[in-house]
Structure formats: structure tokens, C-alpha cells
Design a protein around this motif. Structure first.
Motif, PDB file in Angstrom:
ATOM      1  N   LEU A 152       0.873  -1.187   0.000  1.00 21.43           N
ATOM      2  CA  LEU A 152       0.000   0.000   0.000  1.00 21.43           C
ATOM      3  C   LEU A 152       0.910   1.236   0.000  1.00 21.43           C
ATOM      4  CD1 LEU A 152      -2.489  -1.079   2.839  1.00 21.43           C
ATOM      5  CD2 LEU A 152      -2.699  -1.487   0.376  1.00 21.43           C
ATOM      6  N   PRO A 153       1.066   1.899  -1.154  1.00 20.14           N
ATOM      7  CA  PRO A 153       2.015   3.017  -1.207  1.00 20.14           C
ATOM      8  C   PRO A 153       1.553   4.281  -0.485  1.00 20.14           C
ATOM      9  CG  PRO A 153       1.375   2.287  -3.428  1.00 20.14           C
ATOM     10  CD  PRO A 153       0.490   1.577  -2.462  1.00 20.14           C
ATOM     11  N   GLU A 154       0.277   4.358  -0.122  1.00 19.37           N
ATOM     12  CA  GLU A 154      -0.242   5.643   0.378  1.00 19.37           C
ATOM     13  C   GLU A 154      -0.399   5.636   1.901  1.00 19.37           C
ATOM     14  OE1 GLU A 154      -3.654   5.816  -2.280  1.00 19.37           O
ATOM     15  OE2 GLU A 154      -2.546   7.153  -3.620  1.00 19.37           O
ATOM     16  N   GLY A 155       0.719   5.310   2.588  1.00 15.82           N
ATOM     17  CA  GLY A 155       0.685   5.258   4.053  1.00 15.82           C
ATOM     18  C   GLY A 155       0.473   6.607   4.712  1.00 15.82           C
TER      19      GLY A 155
ATOM     20  N   THR B 236       2.838  -4.312   3.235  1.00 15.13           N
ATOM     21  CA  THR B 236       3.917  -3.328   3.349  1.00 15.13           C
ATOM     22  C   THR B 236       3.286  -1.970   3.100  1.00 15.13           C
ATOM     23  OG1 THR B 236       5.678  -4.823   2.669  1.00 15.13           O
ATOM     24  CG2 THR B 236       6.071  -2.477   2.344  1.00 15.13           C
ATOM     25  N   ILE B 237       3.514  -1.053   4.008  1.00 19.14           N
ATOM     26  CA  ILE B 237       2.964   0.300   3.865  1.00 19.14           C
ATOM     27  C   ILE B 237       4.122   1.259   3.610  1.00 19.14           C
ATOM     28  CG2 ILE B 237       1.683   2.128   5.021  1.00 19.14           C
ATOM     29  CD1 ILE B 237       0.196   0.067   6.535  1.00 19.14           C
ATOM     30  N   LEU B 238       4.010   2.021   2.531  1.00 22.55           N
ATOM     31  CA  LEU B 238       5.044   3.003   2.207  1.00 22.55           C
ATOM     32  C   LEU B 238       4.595   4.387   2.665  1.00 22.55           C
ATOM     33  CD1 LEU B 238       5.898   1.993  -1.488  1.00 22.55           C
ATOM     34  CD2 LEU B 238       6.788   1.030   0.648  1.00 22.55           C
TER      35      LEU B 238
ATOM     36  N   CYS C 170       9.994   3.525   4.428  1.00 22.31           N
ATOM     37  CA  CYS C 170      10.159   4.874   3.860  1.00 22.31           C
ATOM     38  C   CYS C 170      11.081   4.711   2.640  1.00 22.31           C
ATOM     39  CB  CYS C 170      10.778   5.792   4.911  1.00 22.31           C
ATOM     40  SG  CYS C 170      11.260   7.350   4.206  1.00 22.31           S
ATOM     41  N   PRO C 171      10.582   4.908   1.419  1.00 25.60           N
ATOM     42  CA  PRO C 171      11.378   4.570   0.235  1.00 25.60           C
ATOM     43  C   PRO C 171      12.788   5.150   0.235  1.00 25.60           C
ATOM     44  CG  PRO C 171       9.147   5.021  -0.433  1.00 25.60           C
ATOM     45  CD  PRO C 171       9.220   5.337   1.042  1.00 25.60           C
TER      46      PRO C 171
END
Ligand SMILES: CC(C)(COP(=O)(O)OP(=O)(O)OC[C@H]1O[C@@H](n2cnc3c(N)ncnc32)[C@H](O)[C@@H]1OP(=O)(O)O)[C@@H](O)C(=O)NCCC(=O)NCCS
Ligand SMILES: CC(=O)OP(=O)(O)O
Length: 332
Positions: free
Chosen positions: A24-27, A48-50, A74-75
């Protein structure tokens, strides 16, 4: 939204059996946090939450999330960043992407998440509560690409109310598909129906029923229906019904079908609606959602090599939970 929908109960149970890993990229979005907490508490998937916000863990904990099922990344600080940037560069250098630009772009959560799926570090991704559809779908088309044998990636919605589940396509991606692309969209939507245990009863819809309307727009739907019928005959494996061109009432209301299209194999019982263009498809799904109180799950991408699914920026956390379940099911 009705929480007693038959479709929703079915997908949540199936996803729980599958135990997939979804990114889920929209953490940084509160609805995504609420959905992640729900999914982890239900034991439905690993996540995985980004995100770049320092408070993601705190927010999840305050919602009672099961943190043993959630990884927060955190990318820009991730040890995976270099591998993803380099792999992304290799995939896109023929398009003029430089390594420097790849390092910049991969810090963007949508690209980072898409590379996770590409490299099998997650089974699928769900995004779009914050990002526009174009910004969610573009990385998927560039990196993950169409599944083998598919020309046109497309999108559909599951529209649900009580016992009823309808499929609408394309309501999210292809703006002005020609007849061949509408045939591709029809075939993909039929396979999506099959994957979710639904026998597709397909209507290619517009403003004309069997020649009742004249003009180029009616001609376009007639030609699309002809191409879609031929494509289904040659390429679909399974039970199905199809007809077109039909108006929505002739496809959906048996009494109207008996008057307008008495020979139709659908007999006014279509459950899968193929629209002539994105203006129609997107407006119809939003009207069914907002005027008829149907839940709308999507845009679900179909014909793509691995599952990436979009959301509306107007979605609820319940919509995100359902889309995570759909994504898990598509990854099988
Ligand atoms: C999805 C979308 C962003 C892609 O268009 P774009 O950004 O102009 O991107 P391009 O046309 O350059 O395509 C990017 C890549 O995707 C591929 N692609 C685009 N559409 C595709 C499709 N339907 N099927 C398969 N591949 C497709 C292109 O071939 C290209 O691949 P390449 O870069 O490897 O050559 C565009 O179709 C779009 O904006 N759709 C509408 C989305 C929307 O606003 N929906 C309403 C709300 S849901
Ligand atoms: C699917 C869709 O229409 O997305 P949005 O509402 O975010 O534009």
C-alpha cells in the motif's frame, strides 16, 4: 455502503484463505491506515505500507493494528532503493531513462511499490486514494505491462448491492477505445467475472437498441458489439451470454427487454456492461455508486501481468479493504 453484500463477504473470505502480501504506497493517507489496521486485525494479508510520515506506526497502533503483519517502509531510507532504481533503469533505459532520473523517480511511492511487485517482493499493490488514476496506472503500464497475449490493459468496477454484483468496463483507463479494443475489454472483463465465480452476461451498451438509433455514435457501439461477440466466440473458455448494441434498460430490465429486444439471449438479465468510452463508463459507475447506493470496487486492472489496482480519491477505507482482497485473489 452495505456491509452485508454477498460479493464482499465472498472476497474477504477468499483473500483470508490465500494469505498474500500486498503493498500500500499511500501510508500517509488516513483511510489507507484504517484499512491496513482492519486487514491486519482480520488476518487477511501481510502488508507493506510506504510513506514519509513519521507517525504511520503510531497511527496503526492507535487503531489496534496487528503490527506482526505490517512492514512500514520509507522509500528514500530503504535498503531496497538501489536495487529498485537500477532494475527500473534497466527496464526503461531504451525509453531515455537515465540512472540519475531512475534514482529520483523510485523515491516516489507509486514507482517504488510498482517495482516491489515487479521484483516479486509483493503479490500486488493497491493505490489511488490520494494519487490520480493516471499517476497510479502509468507506472504499472510502464513497468509491469500487459499479460502475455493481451494487447489492451483495461479496468473494471465491481458494483455491489445486497445479493447483486454487476461488472462495469472500461470505467477507468481507456479513453476512446476502438471496436477491437472494446472486444479486448469485453474478453478481459469476462475472464475477471469468471475468476470471481460469476457467469458473464454481457451487454455492449449505448443509446441504441438493435438499430433503433442512427448516427456515428450508434454505429460505433454496433461495430464494437460485433467485434466483442466475435472475440468472445473465438477466445473465451467458459459459459457466457452476450448481446449488443443495447440500451441499458433493454439489457437490465426484463420487461423492457421483452419489448425492445425480444430475441436477446440476455432477456434483460445482463450483469456485465461494456461502455463505449471513458466518459460514459466513469460517469455511470459514479452515478450507480452515488445515486443507487451501490458499492464500487475499482478501477480493477485486467489484462496486466501482475495485480495493480487503483482506487477513487473519493473511496472509503472499506473500499480499500475490499480492493486489497480483490488484489490478493487476482494474484493467484
Ligand atoms: C493510463 C494513462 C495514464 C496512460 O497514458 P499516458 O500517461 O499518456 O501514457 P502513455 O500513452 O505514454 O503510455 C505509457 C505506457 O503504457 C502503455 N499503455 C498505455 N495504455 C495502455 C493500455 N491500455 N494497454 C496496454 N498498454 C498501455 C504504452 O504503450 C506505454 O508503454 P511504453 O512507455 O513502455 O511504451 C492514460 O490512458 C490515462 O490517463 N487514462 C485515463 C485515466 C483516468 O483519468 N481515469 C479516470 C479516473 S478512473
Ligand atoms: C476511478 C476514478 O474515477 O478515480 P478518481 O475519482 O480518483 O478520479
Amino acid at each position: 455502503m452495505e456491509t452485508n453484500e454477498k460479493f464482499r463477504q465472498m472476497i474477504l473470505a477468499r483473500a483470508k484463505d490465500l494469505q498474500k502480501h500486498i503493498v500500500l504506497p499511500e501510508g500517509d493517507d488516513p483511510r489507507t491506515i484504517a484499512a491496513a489496521a482492519e486487514v491486519s486485525k482480520a488476518g487477511m494479508a501481510d502488508l507493506t505500507i510506504l510513506g514519509y510520515s513519521k507517525s504511520i506506526r503510531e497511527q496503526l497502533e492507535s487503531k489496534g493494528a496487528d503490527m506482526s503483519r505490517i512492514n512500514i517502509v520509507c522509500p528514500s531510507d530503504s535498503p531496497g532503493l538501489k536495487d529498485y532504481a537500477e532494475a527500473f533503469y534497466e527496464l526503461r533505459k531504451h525509453k531515455g531513462l537515465t540512472l540519475e532520473k531512475a534514482f529520483d523517480m523510485i523515491k516516489e511511492v507509486s514507482y517504488f511499490a510498482t517495482m516491489m511487485v515487479k521484483m516479486d517482493h509483493a503479490d500486488g499493490l493497491v493505490s489511488g486514494a490520494v494519487h490520480s488514476s493516471a499517476d497510479t496506472i502509468r507506472p504499472a503500464l510502464q513497468i509491469i505491462k500487459a499479460a502475455k497475449g493481451v494487447k489492451t490493459v483495461s479496468s473494471m468496477f465491481f458494483m455491489c448491492r445486497g445479493e447483486e454484483t454487476l461488472l462495469f468496463a472500461d470505467s477507468g483507463l481507456n479513453q476512446e477505445p476502438d471496436a477491437d479494443q472494446i472486444a479486448d475489454i469485453t474478453l478481459s472483463t469476462a475472464y475477471t467475472a469468471k475468476q470471481f465465480g460469476i457467469i458473464p452476461k454481457i451487454a455492449v451498451v449505448g443509446y441504441s437498441t438493435k438499430g433503433s438509433g442512427v448516427g456515428p455514435l450508434a454505429d460505433k457501439v454496433r461495430a464494437a458489439a460485433k467485434a466483442a461477440i466475435a472475440k468472445m466466440e473465438s477466445d473465451f473458455d467458459g459459459e457466457y451470454y452476450i448481446d449488443g448494441e443495447l440500451q441499458f434498460d433493454a439489457a437490465y430490465v426484463p420487461e423492457v427487454a421483452a419489448k425492445k429486444a425480444p430475441e436477446s439471449p440476455l432477456k434483460g438479465r445482463a450483469n456485465t456492461f461494456i461502455f463505449p468510452d471513458l466518459n460514459t463508463g466513469n460517469t455511470c459507475y459514479k452515478m450507480a455508486e452515488r445515486l443507487a447506493g451501490m458499492s464500487a470496487y475499482g478501477p480493477i486492472l485486467q489484462g496486466i501481468a501482475k495485480p495493480v489496482n487503483d482506487l477513487s480519491r473519493g473511496c472509503s477505507s472499506d473500499d480499500i479493504v475490499a480492493t486489497i482482497a480483490i488484489t490478493a485473489i487476482q494474484s493467484v
